[in-house]
Design a protein around this motif. Structure first.
Motif, PDB file in Angstrom:
ATOM      1  N   VAL A   1       0.849  -1.186   0.000  1.00  0.00           N
ATOM      2  CA  VAL A   1       0.000   0.000   0.000  1.00  0.00           C
ATOM      3  C   VAL A   1       0.888   1.240   0.000  1.00  0.00           C
ATOM      4  CG1 VAL A   1      -1.990  -1.090   1.115  1.00  0.00           C
ATOM      5  CG2 VAL A   1      -0.255  -0.021   2.527  1.00  0.00           C
ATOM      6  N   VAL A   2       0.288   2.376  -0.328  1.00  0.00           N
ATOM      7  CA  VAL A   2       1.027   3.627  -0.420  1.00  0.00           C
ATOM      8  C   VAL A   2       0.344   4.647   0.491  1.00  0.00           C
ATOM      9  CG1 VAL A   2       1.836   5.436  -2.002  1.00  0.00           C
ATOM     10  CG2 VAL A   2       1.620   3.071  -2.819  1.00  0.00           C
ATOM     11  N   ASP A   3       1.135   5.413   1.257  1.00  0.00           N
ATOM     12  CA  ASP A   3       0.560   6.413   2.155  1.00  0.00           C
ATOM     13  C   ASP A   3       0.371   7.745   1.437  1.00  0.00           C
ATOM     14  OD1 ASP A   3       3.023   7.793   2.165  1.00  0.00           O
ATOM     15  OD2 ASP A   3       3.528   7.207   4.220  1.00  0.00           O
ATOM     16  N   ALA A  13       2.404  -4.909   7.397  1.00  0.00           N
ATOM     17  CA  ALA A  13       2.844  -4.001   8.464  1.00  0.00           C
ATOM     18  C   ALA A  13       1.657  -3.306   9.145  1.00  0.00           C
ATOM     19  CB  ALA A  13       3.812  -2.956   7.905  1.00  0.00           C
ATOM     20  N   LEU A  14       0.506  -3.259   8.481  1.00  0.00           N
ATOM     21  CA  LEU A  14      -0.663  -2.575   9.045  1.00  0.00           C
ATOM     22  C   LEU A  14      -1.323  -3.374  10.162  1.00  0.00           C
ATOM     23  CD1 LEU A  14      -2.353  -1.258   5.777  1.00  0.00           C
ATOM     24  CD2 LEU A  14      -0.663  -0.116   7.227  1.00  0.00           C
ATOM     25  N   TYR A  15      -1.142  -4.680  10.166  1.00  0.00           N
ATOM     26  CA  TYR A  15      -1.813  -5.517  11.162  1.00  0.00           C
ATOM     27  C   TYR A  15      -0.867  -6.507  11.852  1.00  0.00           C
ATOM     28  CZ  TYR A  15      -1.720  -8.781   7.260  1.00  0.00           C
ATOM     29  OH  TYR A  15      -1.307  -9.562   6.221  1.00  0.00           O
ATOM     30  N   GLY A  16       0.404  -6.439  11.569  1.00  0.00           N
ATOM     31  CA  GLY A  16       1.363  -7.397  12.123  1.00  0.00           C
ATOM     32  C   GLY A  16       1.496  -7.318  13.637  1.00  0.00           C
ATOM     33  N   ILE A  56      -8.246   1.587   9.564  1.00  0.00           N
ATOM     34  CA  ILE A  56      -7.533   1.884   8.323  1.00  0.00           C
ATOM     35  C   ILE A  56      -8.514   1.833   7.155  1.00  0.00           C
ATOM     36  CG2 ILE A  56      -5.722   1.059   6.763  1.00  0.00           C
ATOM     37  CD1 ILE A  56      -4.525  -0.346   9.352  1.00  0.00           C
ATOM     38  N   VAL A  57      -8.440   2.840   6.286  1.00  0.00           N
ATOM     39  CA  VAL A  57      -9.201   2.837   5.037  1.00  0.00           C
ATOM     40  C   VAL A  57      -8.195   2.709   3.904  1.00  0.00           C
ATOM     41  CG1 VAL A  57     -10.603   4.247   3.460  1.00  0.00           C
ATOM     42  CG2 VAL A  57     -11.178   4.160   5.891  1.00  0.00           C
ATOM     43  N   LEU A 144      -8.238  -8.016  11.137  1.00  0.00           N
ATOM     44  CA  LEU A 144      -7.139  -8.955  11.140  1.00  0.00           C
ATOM     45  C   LEU A 144      -6.041  -8.536  12.098  1.00  0.00           C
ATOM     46  CD1 LEU A 144      -5.192  -8.507   7.835  1.00  0.00           C
ATOM     47  CD2 LEU A 144      -7.399  -7.532   8.129  1.00  0.00           C
ATOM     48  N   GLY A 145      -5.192  -9.493  12.422  1.00  0.00           N
ATOM     49  CA  GLY A 145      -4.061  -9.258  13.289  1.00  0.00           C
ATOM     50  C   GLY A 145      -4.406  -9.438  14.754  1.00  0.00           C
ATOM     51  N   PRO A 146      -3.426  -9.368  15.620  1.00  0.00           N
ATOM     52  CA  PRO A 146      -2.023  -9.287  15.222  1.00  0.00           C
ATOM     53  C   PRO A 146      -1.565 -10.562  14.522  1.00  0.00           C
ATOM     54  CG  PRO A 146      -2.239  -9.466  17.622  1.00  0.00           C
ATOM     55  CD  PRO A 146      -3.617  -9.385  17.055  1.00  0.00           C
ATOM     56  N   GLY A 147      -0.574 -10.395  13.683  1.00  0.00           N
ATOM     57  CA  GLY A 147      -0.098 -11.527  12.894  1.00  0.00           C
ATOM     58  C   GLY A 147      -1.059 -11.844  11.773  1.00  0.00           C
ATOM     59  N   ASN A 148      -1.094 -13.106  11.365  1.00  0.00           N
ATOM     60  CA  ASN A 148      -1.896 -13.514  10.209  1.00  0.00           C
ATOM     61  C   ASN A 148      -3.316 -13.935  10.553  1.00  0.00           C
ATOM     62  OD1 ASN A 148       0.149 -13.040   8.375  1.00  0.00           O
ATOM     63  ND2 ASN A 148       1.048 -15.052   8.696  1.00  0.00           N
TER      64      ASN A 148
END
Length: 188
Positions: A1-3, A13-16, A56-57, A144-148
């Motif tokens: 994704v791009v900020d 990285a958004l939900y890890g 997050i959108v 989702l998260g943390p992790g998968n």
């Protein structure tokens, strides 16, 4: 994704590190998505911090549209774009309208005609032929998260099929929000 500044960030990285509610919108000109994001903007940061959840959108246009869309909707949480729609495709998000048009988002306030006119006006007053994403792309919502770990997945069937925000908040362990302007009545 791009900020909003054009930096690439891996989706993972958004939900890890913590649970995330991730909402994929159709495109930034879509009136139903605009009204949905306006209601997402009403979710207090304190509610999210208390539950340790990110909101997050993700859109599917150029990153240049993030800041203007946030200004338009009042959205101050995280927003990114997936300009090539890679995540949309990976998750199996549909293109085109589904047959089930009886679904109606509680967050859409405009009727179809008025909403479409507003979307066309925004398109006409913006850069030529910039649809701010594929107009046929549908969105969806995930927790989702943390992790998968995937806790919830909803793929929109059509432009009115957004999952009610309070349902997603509740499933993620976040306090719900009164989206009406009417005072709440609490039975004791």
């Amino acid at each position: 994704v791009v900020d909003a500044d054009g930096r690439s960030i891996p989706f993972r990285a958004l939900y890890g590190e913590q649970k995330a509610i991730v909402v994929f919108v159709r495109n930034f000109l879509c009136y139903t998505c605009k009204e949905y994001v306006e209601d997402l903007a009403k979710v207090p940061k304190a509610f999210l911090q208390e539950a340790n959840v990110r909101l997050i959108v993700i859109g599917q246009s150029s990153y240049h549209h993030i800041k203007p869309f946030c200004n338009l909707t009042g959205y101050t949480h995280e927003m990114y774009v997936d300009p090539q729609r890679e995540i949309y495709k990976t998750l199996g998000m549909k293109r085109g309208e589904g047959n089930n048009v009886s679904v109606r988002s509680p967050h859409v306030k405009s009727n179809t005609l008025l909403g479409s006119i507003r979307s066309m006006w925004r398109a006409m007053t913006g850069p030529a032929f910039d649809f701010q994403g594929d107009p046929a792309q549908q969105g969806g919502a995930l927790i989702l998260g943390p992790g998968n770990e995937v806790h919830f997945l909803h793929l929109d069937k059509n432009r009115l099929d957004h999952v009610p925000i309070n349902k997603v908040l509740q499933l993620a362990g976040v306090k719900t929000v009164n989206f009406t302007n009417q005072p709440q009545i609490i039975d004791i």
